[in-house]
Scaffold this motif. Structure first.
Motif, PDB file in Angstrom:
ATOM      1  N   GLU A  64       0.823  -1.209   0.000  1.00  0.00           N
ATOM      2  CA  GLU A  64       0.000   0.000   0.000  1.00  0.00           C
ATOM      3  C   GLU A  64       0.860   1.262   0.000  1.00  0.00           C
ATOM      4  O   GLU A  64       0.401   2.320  -0.442  1.00  0.00           O
ATOM      5  CB  GLU A  64      -0.943  -0.010   1.203  1.00  0.00           C
ATOM      6  CG  GLU A  64      -2.015  -1.074   1.145  1.00  0.00           C
ATOM      7  CD  GLU A  64      -1.543  -2.460   1.593  1.00  0.00           C
ATOM      8  OE1 GLU A  64      -2.345  -3.401   1.507  1.00  0.00           O
ATOM      9  OE2 GLU A  64      -0.377  -2.619   2.026  1.00  0.00           O
ATOM     10  N   ARG A  66       4.007   1.273  -1.525  1.00  0.00           N
ATOM     11  CA  ARG A  66       4.622   1.270  -2.855  1.00  0.00           C
ATOM     12  C   ARG A  66       3.637   1.782  -3.898  1.00  0.00           C
ATOM     13  O   ARG A  66       4.027   2.435  -4.867  1.00  0.00           O
ATOM     14  CB  ARG A  66       5.095  -0.122  -3.216  1.00  0.00           C
ATOM     15  CG  ARG A  66       5.674  -0.164  -4.643  1.00  0.00           C
ATOM     16  CD  ARG A  66       6.424  -1.412  -4.946  1.00  0.00           C
ATOM     17  NE  ARG A  66       7.720  -1.312  -4.286  1.00  0.00           N
ATOM     18  CZ  ARG A  66       8.527  -2.342  -4.065  1.00  0.00           C
ATOM     19  NH1 ARG A  66       8.143  -3.549  -4.436  1.00  0.00           N
ATOM     20  NH2 ARG A  66       9.673  -2.193  -3.477  1.00  0.00           N
ATOM     21  N   HIS A  67       2.366   1.483  -3.727  1.00  0.00           N
ATOM     22  CA  HIS A  67       1.312   1.914  -4.655  1.00  0.00           C
ATOM     23  C   HIS A  67       0.273   2.690  -3.844  1.00  0.00           C
ATOM     24  O   HIS A  67      -0.781   2.150  -3.485  1.00  0.00           O
ATOM     25  CB  HIS A  67       0.674   0.710  -5.342  1.00  0.00           C
ATOM     26  CG  HIS A  67       1.659  -0.138  -6.070  1.00  0.00           C
ATOM     27  ND1 HIS A  67       2.166   0.202  -7.298  1.00  0.00           N
ATOM     28  CD2 HIS A  67       2.266  -1.308  -5.736  1.00  0.00           C
ATOM     29  CE1 HIS A  67       3.031  -0.715  -7.693  1.00  0.00           C
ATOM     30  NE2 HIS A  67       3.106  -1.645  -6.759  1.00  0.00           N
ATOM     31  N   GLU A  69      -1.885   4.973  -4.507  1.00  0.00           N
ATOM     32  CA  GLU A  69      -3.207   5.292  -5.039  1.00  0.00           C
ATOM     33  C   GLU A  69      -4.204   4.246  -4.527  1.00  0.00           C
ATOM     34  O   GLU A  69      -3.865   3.082  -4.361  1.00  0.00           O
ATOM     35  CB  GLU A  69      -3.188   5.331  -6.570  1.00  0.00           C
ATOM     36  CG  GLU A  69      -2.850   4.022  -7.254  1.00  0.00           C
ATOM     37  CD  GLU A  69      -1.354   3.677  -7.274  1.00  0.00           C
ATOM     38  OE1 GLU A  69      -1.034   2.537  -7.649  1.00  0.00           O
ATOM     39  OE2 GLU A  69      -0.512   4.515  -6.903  1.00  0.00           O
TER      40      GLU A  69
END
Length: 134
Positions: A64, A66-67, A69
């Motif tokens: 969550e 690392r990404h 969005e």
């Protein structure tokens, strides 16, 4: 331990310790599920392979993070209140990231929630799959 059926444990024999390790429900249904879905894998496990996997199982970065969005597809997160391996609070803390996530904490289950609460878990997975299809 929430529920123990002593005759079931006594009948488990050599498999008792493996079943008891992370169980909070120790009745005939939970032990039968353990035998059917877990025990074969435990018996066939190669200790050196398990050790190698365990040594490299930590994530470098939380997915969550690392990404960052929001994840907008249907998601299902099933936690067990009595799980002593995975803390449900940690999972619930991520709920803002999953805009279409279902988060469930089941009482009366431990790390083997799918074996200890199979009907509820199956209903939740069925609902999640139906939401994906839609």
């Amino acid at each position: 331990m929430l529920r123990t059926d002593q005759p079931v444990l006594e009948a488990a024999g050599d498999e008792r310790a493996a079943s008891e390790e992370v169980s909070v429900i120790q009745d005939a249904a939970a032990f039968t599920a353990f035998e059917r879905y877990v025990l074969l894998g435990l018996r066939g496990a190669v200790p050196a392979v398990i050790d190698r996997i365990a040594a490299n199982s930590a994530l470098d970065v939380v997915p969550e993070e690392r990404h960052p969005e929001p994840f907008t597809a249907p998601a299902l997160h099933v936690f067990a209140r009595q799980d002593d391996v995975v803390r449900y609070e940690d999972g619930l803390a991520l709920r803002a990231h999953y805009s279409r996530g279902t988060f469930v904490v089941l009482d009366g289950a431990g790390h083997k929630v799918h074996l200890e609460q199979p009907d509820v878990t199956a209903a939740l997975v069925s609902d999640w799959l139906a939401r994906i299809d839609r």
